[in-house]
Design an enzyme around this catalytic site. Structure first.
Site, PDB file in Angstrom:
ATOM      1  N   ASP A 114       0.798  -1.230   0.000  1.00 26.27           N
ATOM      2  CA  ASP A 114       0.000   0.000   0.000  1.00 26.27           C
ATOM      3  C   ASP A 114       0.831   1.281   0.000  1.00 26.27           C
ATOM      4  O   ASP A 114       0.326   2.352   0.318  1.00 26.27           O
ATOM      5  CB  ASP A 114      -0.972   0.001   1.189  1.00 26.27           C
ATOM      6  CG  ASP A 114      -0.268  -0.241   2.521  1.00 26.27           C
ATOM      7  OD1 ASP A 114       0.892   0.177   2.661  1.00 26.27           O
ATOM      8  OD2 ASP A 114      -0.874  -0.864   3.406  1.00 26.27           O
TER       9      ASP A 114
ATOM     10  N   ARG B  95       1.093   6.864   0.347  1.00 29.00           N
ATOM     11  CA  ARG B  95       0.404   5.800   1.079  1.00 29.00           C
ATOM     12  C   ARG B  95      -1.029   5.775   0.562  1.00 29.00           C
ATOM     13  O   ARG B  95      -1.693   6.808   0.524  1.00 29.00           O
ATOM     14  CB  ARG B  95       0.450   6.120   2.580  1.00 29.00           C
ATOM     15  CG  ARG B  95      -0.376   5.214   3.480  1.00 29.00           C
ATOM     16  CD  ARG B  95       0.196   3.800   3.512  1.00 29.00           C
ATOM     17  NE  ARG B  95      -0.350   3.041   4.633  1.00 29.00           N
ATOM     18  CZ  ARG B  95      -1.513   2.395   4.603  1.00 29.00           C
ATOM     19  NH1 ARG B  95      -2.268   2.438   3.524  1.00 29.00           N
ATOM     20  NH2 ARG B  95      -1.913   1.716   5.656  1.00 29.00           N
TER      21      ARG B  95
ATOM     22  N   ASP C 148      -5.203  -1.368   4.106  1.00 28.68           N
ATOM     23  CA  ASP C 148      -4.023  -1.771   4.855  1.00 28.68           C
ATOM     24  C   ASP C 148      -3.607  -3.155   4.370  1.00 28.68           C
ATOM     25  O   ASP C 148      -4.385  -4.101   4.432  1.00 28.68           O
ATOM     26  CB  ASP C 148      -4.353  -1.793   6.356  1.00 28.68           C
ATOM     27  CG  ASP C 148      -3.102  -1.880   7.213  1.00 28.68           C
ATOM     28  OD1 ASP C 148      -2.050  -1.378   6.784  1.00 28.68           O
ATOM     29  OD2 ASP C 148      -3.179  -2.459   8.306  1.00 28.68           O
ATOM     30  N   THR C 149      -2.389  -3.257   3.861  1.00 28.76           N
ATOM     31  CA  THR C 149      -1.890  -4.555   3.396  1.00 28.76           C
ATOM     32  C   THR C 149      -0.963  -5.135   4.465  1.00 28.76           C
ATOM     33  O   THR C 149      -0.477  -4.400   5.322  1.00 28.76           O
ATOM     34  CB  THR C 149      -1.135  -4.407   2.059  1.00 28.76           C
ATOM     35  OG1 THR C 149      -0.111  -3.423   2.210  1.00 28.76           O
ATOM     36  CG2 THR C 149      -2.070  -3.986   0.936  1.00 28.76           C
TER      37      THR C 149
ATOM     38  N   GLU D 181       1.989  -6.437   6.848  1.00 28.00           N
ATOM     39  CA  GLU D 181       3.334  -5.935   7.134  1.00 28.00           C
ATOM     40  C   GLU D 181       4.354  -7.015   6.765  1.00 28.00           C
ATOM     41  O   GLU D 181       4.011  -8.194   6.667  1.00 28.00           O
ATOM     42  CB  GLU D 181       3.472  -5.638   8.631  1.00 28.00           C
ATOM     43  CG  GLU D 181       2.433  -4.691   9.191  1.00 28.00           C
ATOM     44  CD  GLU D 181       2.607  -3.283   8.670  1.00 28.00           C
ATOM     45  OE1 GLU D 181       3.752  -2.796   8.673  1.00 28.00           O
ATOM     46  OE2 GLU D 181       1.614  -2.685   8.240  1.00 28.00           O
TER      47      GLU D 181
ATOM     48  N   ARG E 291       4.078  11.610   4.179  1.00 30.45           N
ATOM     49  CA  ARG E 291       3.741  10.909   2.939  1.00 30.45           C
ATOM     50  C   ARG E 291       2.443  11.460   2.367  1.00 30.45           C
ATOM     51  O   ARG E 291       1.553  11.857   3.114  1.00 30.45           O
ATOM     52  CB  ARG E 291       3.557   9.404   3.210  1.00 30.45           C
ATOM     53  CG  ARG E 291       4.789   8.727   3.750  1.00 30.45           C
ATOM     54  CD  ARG E 291       4.553   7.260   4.014  1.00 30.45           C
ATOM     55  NE  ARG E 291       3.491   7.025   4.983  1.00 30.45           N
ATOM     56  CZ  ARG E 291       3.189   5.824   5.475  1.00 30.45           C
ATOM     57  NH1 ARG E 291       3.837   4.765   5.056  1.00 30.45           N
ATOM     58  NH2 ARG E 291       2.231   5.685   6.358  1.00 30.45           N
TER      59      ARG E 291
END
Ligand SMILES: [Zn+2]
Length: 242
Positions: free
Chosen positions: A72, A83, A88-89, A91, A127
């Site tokens: 992501d 971002r 949310d992908t 970690e 970001r």
């Protein structure tokens, strides 16, 4: 002390001269002050303009993606990191981390993408926060949505950037029902009969999580299942991994 005529004259002249000098100094100071104020104003204007340029740099048009950081996050040609909003992908080290990253790379790496912003344009790390679109096999693909659709990302709503939050939760439900990606793994985690949500942060926990224990009653929400929490647009806690 007695002074005769010429002495008085001399004293008067000196006083006049001193007074003039004082005025001149005052005048010079005030001119310097004016210059100072002018410089400060100019600096302020320059700062505002440069900030504005920086903020509006991506208002329209496209950006080139030099590399994919993970599922992501991407890096643009100018070094800016982006971002993806609302998702949310996994970690690094978590299941599907590599798969999500590779899928993201296949879509956008080395391509021109279109960026769409929401209310807040940058996060606390500086970001850019964006919805990303790319031309892929002749079709326009909404990358954030596609990652959820394939089961490689969870919907992750962080106000005030909520423009597509409902759509993302809908896509997540469909991916789950289809058992795609993250939803295909046989979950070794044991189901709990109740989950505790925080209505302020929109994160949900297992009841034994320390975060759940500290939660104030005002923000405490309970869910019967993990899926109920996900459907309500809550995000699993990173610590207790419900
Ligand atoms: Zn937790």
């Amino acid at each position: 002390m007695d002074m005769d005529g010429p002495q008085i004259h001399a004293q008067l002249i000196t006083e006049c001269y001193n007074a003039m000098r004082r005025r001149k100094i005052l005048k010079r100071t005030s001119r310097r002050q004016k210059l100072g104020i002018g410089a400060v104003l100019l600096l302020a204007i320059a700062t505002i303009v440069s900030l504005w340029l920086q903020e509006s740099k991506f208002e329209s048009g496209t950006a080139y993606v030099t590399r994919v950081i993970d599922g992501d996050t991407i890096e643009l040609a100018n070094g800016e990191r982006v971002r993806y909003i609302g998702i949310d992908t996994p970690e690094r080290g978590q299941p599907f981390y590599e798969v999500a990253k590779r899928f993201n790379a296949q879509l956008v790496e080395g391509k021109h993408v279109e960026l769409e912003f929401d209310v807040q344009q940058r996060d606390k790390y500086g970001r850019l926060l964006a919805y990303v679109y790319v031309e892929h096999n002749g079709k326009r693909v909404f990358v954030n949505a596609e990652l959820i659709k394939q089961g490689y990302a969870l919907a992750y709503t962080v106000p005030p950037n909520v423009k597509y939050a409902d759509e993302f939760v809908r896509l997540q439900r469909t991916a789950r029902h289809q058992g795609l990606g993250l939803w295909s793994e046989a979950r070794e985690r044991t189901a709990s009969d109740v989950y505790i949500g925080n209505s302020r942060t929109r994160v949900f926990h297992r009841p034994e999580c320390p975060h759940a224990a500290r939660l104030s009653p005002k923000h405490r929400v309970t869910f019967k299942s993990r899926n109920d929490a996900l459907d309500a647009n809550y995000h699993p806690c990173r610590r207790c991994k419900p």
